[in-house]
Design an enzyme around this catalytic site. Structure first.
Site, PDB file in Angstrom:
ATOM      1  N   ASP A  17      39.655  35.851  45.548  1.00  0.00           N
ATOM      2  CA  ASP A  17      40.300  36.954  44.790  1.00  0.00           C
ATOM      3  C   ASP A  17      41.664  36.480  44.370  1.00  0.00           C
ATOM      4  OD1 ASP A  17      40.366  39.399  43.563  1.00  0.00           O
ATOM      5  OD2 ASP A  17      41.177  40.236  45.344  1.00  0.00           O
ATOM      6  N   ARG A  21      45.433  37.968  38.462  1.00  0.00           N
ATOM      7  CA  ARG A  21      47.098  38.221  38.711  1.00  0.00           C
ATOM      8  C   ARG A  21      47.645  36.930  38.390  1.00  0.00           C
ATOM      9  NH1 ARG A  21      46.282  40.552  44.342  1.00  0.00           N
ATOM     10  NH2 ARG A  21      43.902  40.212  43.785  1.00  0.00           N
ATOM     11  N   HIS A  34      40.689  32.588  35.680  1.00  0.00           N
ATOM     12  CA  HIS A  34      39.218  32.329  36.158  1.00  0.00           C
ATOM     13  C   HIS A  34      39.065  30.727  35.907  1.00  0.00           C
ATOM     14  CE1 HIS A  34      38.465  36.556  36.968  1.00  0.00           C
ATOM     15  NE2 HIS A  34      38.293  36.624  35.577  1.00  0.00           N
ATOM     16  N   SER A  62      30.725  40.001  41.778  1.00  0.00           N
ATOM     17  CA  SER A  62      30.076  41.237  42.541  1.00  0.00           C
ATOM     18  C   SER A  62      29.057  42.238  41.515  1.00  0.00           C
ATOM     19  CB  SER A  62      31.209  42.071  43.198  1.00  0.00           C
ATOM     20  OG  SER A  62      31.810  42.944  42.316  1.00  0.00           O
ATOM     21  N   SER A  63      28.373  42.800  42.211  1.00  0.00           N
ATOM     22  CA  SER A  63      27.611  43.604  41.273  1.00  0.00           C
ATOM     23  C   SER A  63      28.470  44.903  40.496  1.00  0.00           C
ATOM     24  CB  SER A  63      26.461  44.459  42.199  1.00  0.00           C
ATOM     25  OG  SER A  63      26.914  44.604  43.466  1.00  0.00           O
ATOM     26  N   LEU A 128      25.871  20.070  52.827  1.00  0.00           N
ATOM     27  CA  LEU A 128      26.596  21.353  52.925  1.00  0.00           C
ATOM     28  C   LEU A 128      25.670  22.332  51.818  1.00  0.00           C
ATOM     29  CD1 LEU A 128      29.167  23.007  53.171  1.00  0.00           C
ATOM     30  CD2 LEU A 128      29.715  22.204  50.730  1.00  0.00           C
ATOM     31  N   ILE A 192      36.550  44.286  52.193  1.00  0.00           N
ATOM     32  CA  ILE A 192      35.405  43.452  51.980  1.00  0.00           C
ATOM     33  C   ILE A 192      34.801  43.469  50.588  1.00  0.00           C
ATOM     34  CG2 ILE A 192      33.108  43.014  53.004  1.00  0.00           C
ATOM     35  CD1 ILE A 192      34.089  43.773  55.701  1.00  0.00           C
ATOM     36  N   GLU A 204      34.784  36.156  61.954  1.00  0.00           N
ATOM     37  CA  GLU A 204      36.466  36.282  62.084  1.00  0.00           C
ATOM     38  C   GLU A 204      36.885  36.371  60.949  1.00  0.00           C
ATOM     39  OE1 GLU A 204      38.092  36.476  65.049  1.00  0.00           O
ATOM     40  OE2 GLU A 204      36.145  36.500  66.018  1.00  0.00           O
TER      41      GLU A 204
HETATM   42  C1  IPE Z   1      35.789  40.915  44.795  1.00  0.00           C
HETATM   43  O1  IPE Z   1      37.036  40.978  44.321  1.00  0.00           O
HETATM   44  C2  IPE Z   1      34.453  40.158  44.098  1.00  0.00           C
HETATM   45  C3  IPE Z   1      34.783  38.604  43.964  1.00  0.00           C
HETATM   46  C4  IPE Z   1      35.821  38.029  44.358  1.00  0.00           C
HETATM   47  C5  IPE Z   1      33.857  38.148  43.055  1.00  0.00           C
HETATM   48  P1  IPE Z   1      37.100  42.059  43.373  1.00  0.00           P
HETATM   49  O2  IPE Z   1      38.516  41.844  42.815  1.00  0.00           O
HETATM   50  O3  IPE Z   1      36.142  42.683  42.373  1.00  0.00           O
HETATM   51  O4  IPE Z   1      37.223  43.266  44.265  1.00  0.00           O
HETATM   52  P2  IPE Z   1      38.292  44.686  44.593  1.00  0.00           P
HETATM   53  O5  IPE Z   1      37.898  45.274  42.985  1.00  0.00           O
HETATM   54  O6  IPE Z   1      39.758  44.241  44.769  1.00  0.00           O
HETATM   55  O7  IPE Z   1      37.718  45.484  45.759  1.00  0.00           O
HETATM   56  C1  IPE Z   2      38.381  37.306  41.289  1.00  0.00           C
HETATM   57  O1  IPE Z   2      39.685  37.469  40.797  1.00  0.00           O
HETATM   58  C2  IPE Z   2      37.438  36.805  40.555  1.00  0.00           C
HETATM   59  C3  IPE Z   2      36.570  37.798  40.010  1.00  0.00           C
HETATM   60  C4  IPE Z   2      36.188  38.907  40.642  1.00  0.00           C
HETATM   61  C5  IPE Z   2      35.450  37.475  38.957  1.00  0.00           C
HETATM   62  P1  IPE Z   2      40.075  38.771  40.174  1.00  0.00           P
HETATM   63  O2  IPE Z   2      39.458  38.550  38.743  1.00  0.00           O
HETATM   64  O3  IPE Z   2      39.504  39.781  40.865  1.00  0.00           O
HETATM   65  O4  IPE Z   2      41.506  38.679  40.116  1.00  0.00           O
HETATM   66  P2  IPE Z   2      42.583  39.847  40.410  1.00  0.00           P
HETATM   67  O5  IPE Z   2      42.342  40.577  41.767  1.00  0.00           O
HETATM   68  O6  IPE Z   2      42.537  40.840  39.408  1.00  0.00           O
HETATM   69  O7  IPE Z   2      43.815  39.244  40.427  1.00  0.00           O
HETATM   70 MG    MG Z   3      40.149  40.856  42.346  1.00  0.00          MG
END
Ligand code: IPE
Ligand code: IPE
Ligand code: MG
Length: 249
Positions: A17, A21, A34, A62-63, A128, A192, A204
């Site tokens: 994540d 940002r 990305h 994610s979905s 792996l 999560i 953990e």
């Molecule tokens: C979780 O991150 C999904 C992935 C890293 C692919 P999100 O950025 O989508 O999660 P939330 O919205 O902060 O909960």
């Molecule tokens: C995680 O980074 C990647 C995906 C969810 C695809 P984010 O795109 O959620 O980045 P932030 O959380 O907005 O910084």
């Molecule tokens: Mg995010």
């Protein structure tokens, strides 16, 4: 019990994540973040190969991420496609077995075919197990496992009263691997977000403020060091654990 507990986790699961940002801080579009995140993916794979971690599961999409602006979703799909074309051969050479985990039917043909080809090509690799969770949701995973059991029961192949944690668990994703020992979330959020709800029962949890594109081997080594200091009790008492694994073992 647990005398064989490895200091190196057998399975690491990561919520990657903070890409958006990271880009916003540089006044760039989120897709820039990305793209930058790909380097960290390579770092994580190299790290796991070097540390002889058995399995690495990365949450890539994610979905719920379909609800993002269409331009971002499109950019992510293009990035996945390009990454598959660019990286699979090298991963194969390093003995990485690639699996995509999630509801893959949602992906359009060129991408889906590439995913299936990557899985076929690397199916026998042993160094792996790399699982990329795409269009994945922990609730979906549990629901699809329940559906498979219900279908088997409806066909008369399964007695519903025999369904327990083991049978349900066998139908969830990643059932062929040990459950994650270590869950890492980068980007500073402590949640999560519908990742491996079933499989993380005794993982953990490790959180770092580092944004995913800034993650490097040192950052992952810190997570591992933190993990090696944890006492995993699995419901037992500390005294029971100490008796089973005397100090210095
Ligand atoms: C979780 O991150 C999904 C992935 C890293 C692919 P999100 O950025 O989508 O999660 P939330 O919205 O902060 O909960
Ligand atoms: C995680 O980074 C990647 C995906 C969810 C695809 P984010 O795109 O959620 O980045 P932030 O959380 O907005 O910084
Ligand atoms: Mg995010």
């Amino acid at each position: 019990m647990n005398t064989d507990e490895p200091r190196i986790p057998r399975h690491i699961a990561i919520v990657m994540d903070g890409n958006g940002r990271w880009a916003e801080r540089r006044h760039r579009p989120r897709s820039f973040g990305h793209r930058a995140g790909q380097k960290a993916v390579r770092q994580a794979i190299e790290f796991c190969l070097r540390q002889k971690v058995q399995a690495l599961t990365l949450f890539a999409f994610s979905s719920e991420n379909w609800k993002r602006p269409p331009t971002e979703v499109r950019a992510l799909m293009e990035l996945f496609l390009k990454a598959l074309d660019k990286e699979v051969d090298e991963l194969h050479q390093h003995g990485v077995r690639i699996a995509f985990t999630g509801e893959l039917s949602a992906f359009e043909s060129p991408l889906r075919e590439r995913m299936e080809k990557a899985m076929r090509t690397t199916a026998d690799n042993q160094a792996l197990a790399l699982n990329i969770a795409v269009n994945y949701g922990g609730r979906w995973d549990i629901a699809q496992a329940a559906r498979k059991l219900a279908e088997a029961a409806a066909r008369g192949e399964l007695d519903p009263s025999s369904i327990d944690e083991t049978t349900l668990g066998q139908h969830t994703c990643l059932a062929n691997l040990p459950p994650p020992d270590l869950f890492i979330r980068t980007g500073g959020e402590h949640r999560i977000s519908n990742f491996l709800l079933w499989q993380l029962a005794y993982a953990e949890l490790y959180f770092t403020d580092t944004l995913w594109p800034d993650v490097d081997q040192a950052c992952l080594a810190e997570a591992l060091e933190d993990f090696s200091r944890r006492e995993r009790r699995f419901g037992l008492t500390g005294a029971q654990i100490a008796k089973a694994a005397p100090a210095g073992s």
